[in-house]
Design a protein around this motif. Structure first.
Motif, PDB file in Angstrom:
ATOM      1  N   LEU A 169       0.826  -1.210   0.000  1.00  0.00           N
ATOM      2  CA  LEU A 169       0.000   0.000   0.000  1.00  0.00           C
ATOM      3  C   LEU A 169       0.856   1.254   0.000  1.00  0.00           C
ATOM      4  O   LEU A 169       0.531   2.248  -0.675  1.00  0.00           O
ATOM      5  N   ALA A 170       1.938   1.242   0.766  1.00  0.00           N
ATOM      6  CA  ALA A 170       2.839   2.408   0.762  1.00  0.00           C
ATOM      7  C   ALA A 170       3.400   2.635  -0.636  1.00  0.00           C
ATOM      8  O   ALA A 170       3.507   3.787  -1.096  1.00  0.00           O
ATOM      9  N   THR A 171       3.732   1.533  -1.315  1.00  0.00           N
ATOM     10  CA  THR A 171       4.235   1.667  -2.685  1.00  0.00           C
ATOM     11  C   THR A 171       3.162   2.221  -3.613  1.00  0.00           C
ATOM     12  O   THR A 171       3.434   3.095  -4.452  1.00  0.00           O
ATOM     13  N   TRP A 172       1.937   1.730  -3.469  1.00  0.00           N
ATOM     14  CA  TRP A 172       0.844   2.229  -4.315  1.00  0.00           C
ATOM     15  C   TRP A 172       0.599   3.719  -4.077  1.00  0.00           C
ATOM     16  O   TRP A 172       0.365   4.480  -5.020  1.00  0.00           O
ATOM     17  N   VAL A 173       0.588   4.104  -2.816  1.00  0.00           N
ATOM     18  CA  VAL A 173       0.366   5.523  -2.521  1.00  0.00           C
ATOM     19  C   VAL A 173       1.480   6.368  -3.111  1.00  0.00           C
ATOM     20  O   VAL A 173       1.244   7.459  -3.651  1.00  0.00           O
ATOM     21  N   ARG A 174       2.703   5.867  -3.033  1.00  0.00           N
ATOM     22  CA  ARG A 174       3.808   6.612  -3.618  1.00  0.00           C
ATOM     23  C   ARG A 174       3.662   6.699  -5.125  1.00  0.00           C
ATOM     24  O   ARG A 174       3.920   7.753  -5.736  1.00  0.00           O
ATOM     25  N   LEU A 175       3.211   5.598  -5.777  1.00  0.00           N
ATOM     26  CA  LEU A 175       2.962   5.654  -7.225  1.00  0.00           C
ATOM     27  C   LEU A 175       1.857   6.655  -7.553  1.00  0.00           C
ATOM     28  O   LEU A 175       1.952   7.396  -8.551  1.00  0.00           O
ATOM     29  N   ALA A 176       0.816   6.684  -6.722  1.00  0.00           N
ATOM     30  CA  ALA A 176      -0.251   7.660  -6.957  1.00  0.00           C
ATOM     31  C   ALA A 176       0.253   9.073  -6.757  1.00  0.00           C
ATOM     32  O   ALA A 176      -0.158   9.992  -7.484  1.00  0.00           O
ATOM     33  N   ALA A 177       1.130   9.270  -5.782  1.00  0.00           N
ATOM     34  CA  ALA A 177       1.700  10.611  -5.595  1.00  0.00           C
ATOM     35  C   ALA A 177       2.550  11.017  -6.778  1.00  0.00           C
ATOM     36  O   ALA A 177       2.653  12.208  -7.091  1.00  0.00           O
ATOM     37  N   TRP A 178       3.152  10.050  -7.454  1.00  0.00           N
ATOM     38  CA  TRP A 178       3.927  10.339  -8.663  1.00  0.00           C
ATOM     39  C   TRP A 178       3.060  10.384  -9.921  1.00  0.00           C
ATOM     40  O   TRP A 178       3.577  10.444 -11.028  1.00  0.00           O
ATOM     41  N   GLU A 179       1.722  10.304  -9.740  1.00  0.00           N
ATOM     42  CA  GLU A 179       0.748  10.421 -10.826  1.00  0.00           C
ATOM     43  C   GLU A 179       0.889   9.304 -11.860  1.00  0.00           C
ATOM     44  O   GLU A 179       0.783   9.519 -13.062  1.00  0.00           O
ATOM     45  N   VAL A 180       1.090   8.084 -11.392  1.00  0.00           N
ATOM     46  CA  VAL A 180       1.060   6.905 -12.256  1.00  0.00           C
ATOM     47  C   VAL A 180      -0.399   6.445 -12.342  1.00  0.00           C
ATOM     48  O   VAL A 180      -0.981   6.044 -11.339  1.00  0.00           O
ATOM     49  N   GLY A 181      -1.005   6.521 -13.537  1.00  0.00           N
ATOM     50  CA  GLY A 181      -2.438   6.284 -13.668  1.00  0.00           C
ATOM     51  C   GLY A 181      -2.836   4.975 -14.312  1.00  0.00           C
ATOM     52  O   GLY A 181      -4.021   4.692 -14.432  1.00  0.00           O
ATOM     53  N   THR A 182      -1.895   4.160 -14.765  1.00  0.00           N
ATOM     54  CA  THR A 182      -2.248   2.882 -15.390  1.00  0.00           C
ATOM     55  C   THR A 182      -2.672   1.890 -14.326  1.00  0.00           C
ATOM     56  O   THR A 182      -1.882   1.567 -13.428  1.00  0.00           O
ATOM     57  N   PRO A 183      -3.909   1.363 -14.392  1.00  0.00           N
ATOM     58  CA  PRO A 183      -4.363   0.477 -13.297  1.00  0.00           C
ATOM     59  C   PRO A 183      -3.610  -0.844 -13.247  1.00  0.00           C
ATOM     60  O   PRO A 183      -3.438  -1.424 -12.180  1.00  0.00           O
TER      61      PRO A 183
END
Length: 822
Positions: free
Chosen positions: A666-680
């Motif tokens: 989850l921490a990795t996912w949140v970090r990816l979302a903070a970096w605006e990675v949008g591919t599901p």
């Protein structure tokens, strides 16, 4: 001896056979050897078989075979039901909106011919043994008779009132369907008679509506219909008819008694109350008769209706505050029937349950004052530290109104508590104790004590409850130890123990007091939210109180102390004007403390698990505080992962490693979302592949594992987000890849007979294709009549269902023939 003599003598003594003679001798010896070898091999086989039979063998059960998850008879029934339903819908659309150029008379003629054919078709189907198909076609015929009745009204009886005509039609259909179901050839069908009983529910209520009758007459019609259903259920032995009669009796009876109950509550004079009471008594008589004749659980309903009937008349002459006490008195008087010996035991139990239910409702009515007292302070969560009111009632009723006509609530609570005192049940004492606590809780708001005095009373009640919990817990532990010592002494000295009957399990008083202390402390904490100083002081006091009580009742006090410590850290952060994401770091000290305390106590301690659960809740709160700040949220998730990873160092908490892995993911996912990675797929595929591998391993070890359990979560984790993304994607690449993947899953699921990949893949493939082909589908469907597609689909499904049933019948005949041959 000379050489010549010896040679001559040896030449005369030596016999050398001829080659033919020697070959004959060798063949004879070889035949003897082969015969002996065969004897020895036979003996060896017998000895080996004897030893194997004498040796014990471990019986290894054969691996369970994976069976298809959809049986052929079930598929047959689904096809037949769906086909009949679609044909009925198509006929309805044809009658109402289709073929308008024929006119209603032409449609009525066509429908009449189809109805006769549909009602006659079950006869040859029954003769051929296709009973399920005959049931479906008969259901279609019954539905068509309803459409025929509608067409008759439109063609010849258009001036007749619709409600009255519907009542007459329902009665006529009930008679016709009953006659059809009682014919010698159609008596095998199970659908006509229940359908006739269903149609018989409508005439009396509809006639009452057509005659512009009042609610009293309408309720009487419903109750008379319920009585008719009850008589049918008691008289008719056919199970399907009895089930339909029970359903009709329950439905019509519920409508009648609800209408009568509304009339009783709305009555303003004795005459109106008496009419409503008469209706309620009729309903009670029906329910009690059914309970008396069948020993079924209808007596509680009859008892409640008796209380409603007898208490409705005094209600209109007494003040409103005495309404509930009047019904409560009738419920207590109902207990006198328990002493009548002629009343059957099921009826006695039902009346006792009815009395208990009314008493519970009365206590629930009185508990509204307790609910307001407990829930009223929740309003201060939205406006904390806005200023304390003048008295405790104003604090409780900041946004909730004070319940009217609650002056007699203490009397109701005391009466119910008195009845419970004479009840020999394990839950009577805990309930009475809870009622006493409720009286103490509402005491300050009723007297309108000052704000500070109300807080002190709440804290005092909390302290007394904790003290009582600690005392009773120590006493129960001492008595249990003494009982164990006495038992051991008796077993040592050989003294026979007294034989006692096993008693019902009871709730320990210490648990009840600890729960009440926890609830009262939460009430005090909410009241303290009105002022900052009161909040800090009350939370500190509660933390200290529960921490001190941890020595005696740790399983309750320890998590409460940690919970109030969490609230105290949040209050400290708010008092210091910190941002929520920064306060989260302070809140994380509670999970750290909980982990250290649990590690020190060990798994054997009874407070370890509650402490760990409370620490996990505090960690979730810290995560929630950082939800608006993704970088800080990723940091808090990583810190929580570190805490859980440290917990896995304990040998008995290895399973927490899964939670630690999830937190790091989850921490990795949140970090990816903070970096605006949008591919599901960047989020789902790394989780789906391990999940599918784990599911495959589990299904390999246990073949009985459902495909939904093994593969469902992993497939859904990728397919559903990708499907949502594909619907919003204007390009063709993602829908194409998703469709290919869904098609592959569907084929794999069908090949291996697995529901999860078959249904998930098929559903995703259908939705993906629907998204891509929706413009063309709209163009095609606009060119066809709306009833054509359901009709074709219904015919196809009926044909498939009949084929299914015929194949099953052939297989059963072949099995019976083989059985007779054996």
């Amino acid at each position: 001896m000379s050489y010549g003599v010896t040679r001559t003598t040896l030449r005369g003594m030596t016999h050398i056979p001829s080659p033919a003679e020697e070959l004959r001798l060798l063949d004879a010896e070889l035949r003897q050897l082969d015969a002996r070898r065969s004897q020895l091999l036979a003996r060896r086989g017998w000895l080996v078989a004897t030893l194997d039979a004498a040796r014990p063998r471990a019986v290894t059960p054969p691996p369970a075979a994976q069976r298809p998850e959809a049986a052929p008879p079930r598929v047959q029934n689904v096809l037949l039901i769906l086909g009949g339903t679609l044909l009925t819908i198509a006929a309805l659309a044809f009658t109402l909106v289709g073929w308008g150029h024929l006119g209603i008379a032409g449609r009525a003629a066509v429908l009449g011919a189809i109805t006769v054919a549909a009602l006659a078709a079950p006869l040859p189907l029954l003769a051929r043994g296709l009973r399920s198909t005959a049931e479906s076609v008969a259901g279609l015929g019954l539905a068509l008779t309803v459409l025929d009745a509608y067409a008759l009204h439109e063609v010849a009886l258009g001036e007749v009132d619709g409600v009255g005509y519907t009542a007459v039609s329902a009665a006529a259909l009930a008679v016709i369907w009953t006659a059809y179901g009682l014919l010698p050839r159609t008596a095998e069908l199970r659908l006509p008679l229940p359908s006739a009983l269903a149609a018989a529910q409508l005439p009396l209520p509809l006639w009452a509506l057509a005659a512009d009758a009042g609610l009293v007459e309408f309720a009487a019609a419903l109750l008379v219909t319920a009585g008719f259903n009850t008589a049918v259920a008691l008289r008719v032995p056919t199970r399907s008819v009895r089930v339909a009669a029970v359903v009709g009796a329950c439905g019509m009876g519920a409508g009648g008694v609800l209408t009568a109950g509304g009339l009783s509550l709305a009555a303003t004079g004795p005459s109106a109350a008496a009419r409503a009471a008469a209706l309620l008594l009729l309903g009670a008589a029906i329910a009690l008769t059914a309970a008396w004749r069948t020993a079924k659980p209808a007596a509680p309903v009859g008892g409640v209706l008796l209380v409603a009937a007898l208490g409705g008349v005094p209600r209109v002459v007494l003040p409103e505050a005495w309404t509930v006490p009047a019904y409560l008195a009738c419920a207590i008087a109902l207990l006198a029937a328990l002493r009548v010996p002629s009343v059957p035991e099921p009826v006695r139990q039902g009346l006792a349950m009815a009395s208990a239910g009314v008493q519970a409702l009365a206590a629930l009515w009185a508990a509204q004052l307790v609910a307001v007292t407990l829930l009223g302070p929740l309003a201060w969560i939205e406006r904390p530290w806005s200023g304390a009111p003048s008295d405790i009632r104003a604090t409780v009723t900041a946004e909730l109104p004070w319940p009217p006509y609650t002056e007699t609530a203490p009397l109701v609570l005391a009466t119910v508590a008195t009845v419970l005192a004479f009840t020999a049940h394990s839950w009577a004492r805990p309930t009475a104790l809870g009622l006493a606590w409720a009286a103490a809780l509402v005491f300050p708001p009723v007297l309108e004590l000052p704000y500070e005095a109300g807080l002190l009373v709440a804290l005092a009640v909390t302290a007394l409850a904790l003290l009582g919990a600690a005392t009773t817990f120590t006493a129960s532990a001492t008595s249990a130890t003494s009982a164990t010592s006495a038992t051991e002494a008796d077993s040592t000295t050989g003294t026979p123990e007294a034989t006692t009957a096993p008693s019902a399990p009871t709730i320990p008083t210490s648990w009840i007091l600890a729960a009440l202390a926890t609830l009262t402390s939460a009430h005090a904490a909410l009241l303290a939210l009105a002022a900052q100083s009161a909040t800090l002081a009350v939370l500190t006091t509660l933390t200290v109180l529960f921490a001190a009580a941890t020595l005696r009742v740790p399983q309750f006090a320890a998590p409460a102390a940690l919970a109030y410590a969490t609230a105290l850290t949040c209050a400290i952060g708010a008092a210091a004007d910190w941002q929520p994401q920064h306060t989260a770091l302070l809140v994380l000290t509670v999970p750290v403390t909980a982990a250290l305390l649990a590690h020190r106590l060990g798994s054997a301690h009874r407070a370890t698990l509650p402490i760990e659960v409370t620490g996990a809740a505090a960690a979730l709160l810290a995560i929630g505080l950082t939800i608006t700040d993704p970088p800080m949220l990723a940091l808090v998730l990583a810190l929580c992962g570190v805490i859980t990873a440290a917990t896995t160092l304990r040998p008995d908490r290895r399973a927490v490693g899964y939670a630690s892995a999830a937190l790091f993911v989850l921490a990795t996912w949140v970090r990816l979302a903070a970096w605006e990675v949008g591919t599901p797929e960047a989020y789902t595929l790394p989780m789906t592949i391990p999940a599918l591998l784990v599911g495959a391993l589990r299904r390999r070890r246990d073949p009985q594992t459902s495909s939904w359990t093994a593969y469902g979560p992993g497939l859904a984790a990728t397919l559903l987000p990708s499907l949502i993304a594909a619907w919003a994607d204007p390009h063709w690449t993602r829908p194409l890849l998703l469709g290919l993947a869904a098609l592959s899953l569907t084929l794999l699921g069908g090949g291996h007979q697995l529901q999860a990949p078959l249904l998930l893949g098929g559903a995703v493939l259908a939705l993906d294709a629907l998204h891509e082909l929706s413009p063309y589908i709209v163009q095609v469907t606009d060119a066809l009549p709306r009833w054509a597609l359901p009709a074709l689909a219904g015919l196809l499904l009926l044909m498939l269902g009949a084929t299914y049933e015929q194949r099953i019948r052939d297989v059963r005949r072949m099995r019976d023939a083989l059985g007779r041959m054996n």
